[in-house]
Design an enzyme around this catalytic site. Structure first.
Site, mmCIF file in Angstrom:
data_model
loop_
_atom_site.group_PDB
_atom_site.id
_atom_site.type_symbol
_atom_site.label_atom_id
_atom_site.label_comp_id
_atom_site.label_asym_id
_atom_site.label_seq_id
_atom_site.Cartn_x
_atom_site.Cartn_y
_atom_site.Cartn_z
ATOM 1 N N SER A 156 -9.942 -0.724 6.888
ATOM 2 C CA SER A 156 -9.357 -0.625 5.591
ATOM 3 C C SER A 156 -8.856 -1.734 4.971
ATOM 4 O O SER A 156 -8.672 -1.964 3.624
ATOM 5 C CB SER A 156 -8.298 0.545 5.600
ATOM 6 O OG SER A 156 -8.910 1.753 5.875
ATOM 7 N N SER A 215 -9.679 1.703 2.886
ATOM 8 C CA SER A 215 -8.692 2.538 2.288
ATOM 9 C C SER A 215 -7.822 1.698 1.379
ATOM 10 O O SER A 215 -7.203 2.321 0.547
ATOM 11 C CB SER A 215 -8.106 3.417 2.998
ATOM 12 O OG SER A 215 -7.292 2.983 4.000
ATOM 13 N N LYS A 262 0.658 -1.133 -0.069
ATOM 14 C CA LYS A 262 0.211 -0.060 0.082
ATOM 15 C C LYS A 262 0.871 1.163 -0.087
ATOM 16 O O LYS A 262 1.879 1.233 0.752
ATOM 17 C CB LYS A 262 -0.806 -0.169 1.224
ATOM 18 C CG LYS A 262 -1.934 1.230 1.462
ATOM 19 C CD LYS A 262 -2.779 0.781 2.415
ATOM 20 C CE LYS A 262 -3.943 1.841 2.666
ATOM 21 N NZ LYS A 262 -4.681 1.555 3.613
#
Length: 447
Positions: free
Chosen positions: A179, A155, A77
């Site tokens: 997330s 997210s 990420k």
């Protein structure tokens, strides 16, 4: 690029000589350039990934026993530091800020395990939404629906899509309010939110220090545990158990409010399957869940702590933020220190009461999110966006507030949009919960 992308299956193919690590990484990099993968990655590392793959091939040829992630494609990420790069965290306002001097701890541990890190994945700006829309770098399309462009969840949006498309055996993400589990549920894969203290957060761009958790998603519980062992630098001591006799509590307060029919159908079918396999499925009230809004007031942990993280950046560059993220950060800017301390005190008391209330159960079980992935176009207006965001985060956030651990497991049929079933427990119970998830996983495969 889809197919069987489980770690054990790929390892077996490599052992039979049907595939090499380098060929696999080449296939992934080719697929990452295709339209289906648009907006999934913010940066690719072809040279480094191929080098890791070639090293694994050479080691295997020399008879060296490889670790489970060695030479296999993994995604990271965009909020994790990679040495020599500015960590953007899905934002445009960080462009030009100093580069990271070191890899984040989790990234360094993946490298130590020999993983072929293929790229950084897209995300909600500063990890501050469960929807997954990014106005700066585009929004990855949920691969579960070829006809309608649906949100991936956030997210960790790109991380989930990279796994779902077969571009990574595991996606390193983060989980502050859901997330990992939200995009895993909406994209039809497995997400594991560990107890916060299990993996160091050093080198991870902070959203809310009280809640941020370094964790990963993959195609199965087994693969999530492989990724967790790597980033925690120690495997969980999981003792496999049969589902027979396990006590699963279904909390009926809050978690089913506003549930869509498609989710209710899939979840009820899943409960029936778990019960038929011998689990004791027990409805409980767990009235403490109704207190979450008051425990998290005023402002909320994430807005208050994010306001601290972005204090200077927000004052100088607020217009450059995603407007929807800016609105949420602004909620925390005026909260007084005394109020924040009171929030921490209420949280500690609430955690203790919830832990006592669910003692004796092997896991809580509820829908990961109460809705299926909505179309991206349906969230163009702020009112629709924030309503969806609230629903997406509601169930998962409860476990972050608890400092607990949780798995999201797919529980939909092949002809249905993905639905996640969340198994969760208290802090430090990761190994025991993993045994529950391993036992439940085969029972939840329908069709």
């Amino acid at each position: 690029m889809n197919g069987d992308f489980h770690i054990a299956s790929l390892r077996a193919r490599i052992a039979r000589g049907e595939l090499s690590h380098e060929a696999l990484v080449d296939q992934v990099l080719d697929a990452a350039a295709q339209p289906a993968a648009q907006h999934v990655f913010t940066r690719l590392y072809p040279d480094a990934a191929r080098a890791a793959a070639r090293h694994a091939d050479a080691a295997r040829k020399a008879g060296v026993e490889l670790g489970p992630l060695a030479g296999l494609p993994v995604s990271v990420k965009d909020l994790y530091d990679v040495a020599g790069e500015t960590t953007l965290a899905g934002s445009a306002v960080c462009v030009g800020e100093p580069a990271a001097a070191h890899d984040a701890v989790a990234v360094a541990r993946l490298r130590t395990q020999g993983a072929a890190i293929v790229g950084k994945t897209n995300m909600t700006e500063f990890a501050f939404s469960g929807v997954g829309i990014n106005p700066h770098y585009g929004t990855p399309r949920n691969p579960a629906d070829a006809a309608v462009a649906r949100i991936p969840g956030g997210s960790s949006s790109g991380a989930a899509v990279s796994v779902a498309l077969g571009l990574a055996v595991a996606g390193l993400g983060s989980d502050t309010g859901g997330s990992i589990r939200i995009p895993a549920a909406l994209c039809g894969i497995v997400g594991f939110k560990s107890t916060q203290s299990r993996v160091p957060r050093t080198g991870a761009f902070e959203l809310a220090r009280s809640l941020d958790t370094v964790c990963a998603m993959a195609h199965s519980v087994e693969d999530c545990l492989v990724a967790d062992a790597a980033i925690a630098d120690a495997p969980l001591a999981v003792r496999r158990r049969p589902l027979q006799g396990m006590r699963l509590a279904v909390p009926r307060t809050l978690m089913f409010d506003g549930i869509e029919p498609a989710v209710a159908k899939a979840f009820d079918r899943a409960l029936q399957a778990l019960s038929a396999a011998g689990a004791q499925v027990i409805d409980i009230t767990l009235a403490e869940l109704a207190e979450i809004a008051s425990v998290n007031a005023p402002g909320g942990f994430s807005p208050v702590e994010a306001a601290g993280v972005h204090r200077e950046r927000f004052a100088a560059k607020r217009d450059g933020f995603d407007a929807r993220v800016a609105v949420r950060i602004a909620l925390g800017t005026e909260v007084r220190a005394a109020d924040y301390i009171a929030m921490q005190d209420r949280r500690r008391d609430w955690i203790g009461r919830v832990e006592r209330a669910i003692e004796g159960f092997d896991a809580l079980v509820c829908p990961t999110v109460p809705i299926v992935a909505p179309p991206i176009a349906a969230l163009a207006e702020d009112a629709a966006f924030f309503k969806a965001n609230g629903l997406l985060l509601r169930n998962t956030f409860a476990i972050n507030l608890l400092d607990g651990c949780a798995f999201s497991l797919p529980c939909h049929a092949p002809d249905e949009l993905p639905v996640g079933l969340m198994l969760s427990s208290v802090r430090g119970d990761d190994a025991r919960l993993a045994a529950v998830a391993l036992a439940a996983q085969p029972v939840l495969r329908f069709g």
